[in-house]
Design a protein around this motif. Structure first.
Motif: not given
Length: 289
Positions: A201-202, A208-211, A227-230, A258-264
């Protein structure tokens, strides 16, 4: 074995630090020197360096690091041989030099300090010294039957390949059998299978994705499998959840309570997916009619 090298100007300070930071440092190599302390050797270097006042970085500093397993088996005599062969590969065998071994933290490594100025006052060419040091160490390792950097890299690549396969297997099983409809549910199920999923999360609170952390390795989703990209992971869970997965016009999802915005980028791909599904549904309805 790894070899590192660079030119330095602070001969005395660097040598003293390297020599004294390990109480049991043992000299394994000495050439054209009589001194027994960093101060004495630095003074002997200076006598020769005085013939070439234009060269400021007049000492070469090297570190030779065998693998941990190789280091456990190497005696002082063997380390001396490694140092001699390395300096010969570097064409520095006739320069003043001192080498001492550290065995701290079970990782044996040799510090080597070489006078860059030879007995005729000429400065050794230090162009690409780092790369040449590694190549020389590689050749010495091959000659002495030690593990090379290339072998270590191949071993690590094989380990990572196996780790990626194991993570992907867990992911596929959860997505197929459990069909999680929330990101938090997916993260919990992965954790139950010893895979830690860490959202990226930026500063703008955008996902933005996951590790994925597993058995000491930390990989981005796209490094595990495309297939596991964000975006693809969010899209997959979104398909399971259906309407209401993405909330409001700000493109937020529920994550860690909590509410988290998705990246563009993720939001755009989700929107395209929704349009595609709507078109397919509409086309299917018309055919049925």
């Amino acid at each position: 074995m790894i070899g590192k090298g660079r030119s330095i100007s602070h001969t005395g300070a660097s040598m003293s630090y390297g020599w004294n930071q390990e109480k049991d440092a043992e000299v394994v190599y000495s050439k054209h020197l009589a001194g027994e302390t960093p101060e004495q050797i630095t003074e002997e270097f200076k006598i020769i360096q005085g013939q070439n006042a234009r060269c400021t970085n007049n000492t070469l500093s090297f570190v030779l690091s065998p693998t941990i397993e190789d280091g456990k088996k190497l005696s002082a005599k063997a380390l001396k041989e490694i140092t001699e062969k390395f300096l010969k590969e570097m064409k520095l065998q006739e320069h003043q030099a001192i080498g001492f071994v550290h065995r701290d933290q079970h990782h044996t490594h040799v510090h080597v300090y070489v006078n860059r100025i030879d007995f005729n006052g000429r400065a050794y060419n230090d162009s690409f010294i780092g790369k040449r040091s590694q190549q020389a160490a590689e050749r010495v390792a091959e000659k002495m039957g030690l593990t090379t950097v290339r072998e270590v890299q191949l071993e690590r690549l094989e380990q990572v390949r196996n780790i990626r396969q194991e993570i992907k297997k867990v992911h596929d099983k959860i997505m197929t059998e459990q069909r999680p409809k929330e990101l938090d549910r997916y993260i919990k199920l992965m954790k139950e299978n010893n895979v830690k999923v860490v959202p990226s999360i930026n500063k703008s609170n955008q996902l933005q994705g996951f590790r994925f952390e597993y058995k000491g390795h930390s990989l981005k989703g796209s490094e595990v499998h495309r297939s596991m990209s964000g975006s693809r992971l969010v899209m997959g869970i979104g398909e399971n959840a259906g309407k209401g997965f993405v909330k409001n016009k700000y493109n937020t999802v529920s994550l860690m309570g909590k509410a988290t915005q998705l990246s563009g980028n993720i939001a755009l791909k989700l929107a395209k997916q929704a349009i595609k599904q709507a078109i397919q549904k509409s086309a299917g309805f018309e055919i049925g009619y």
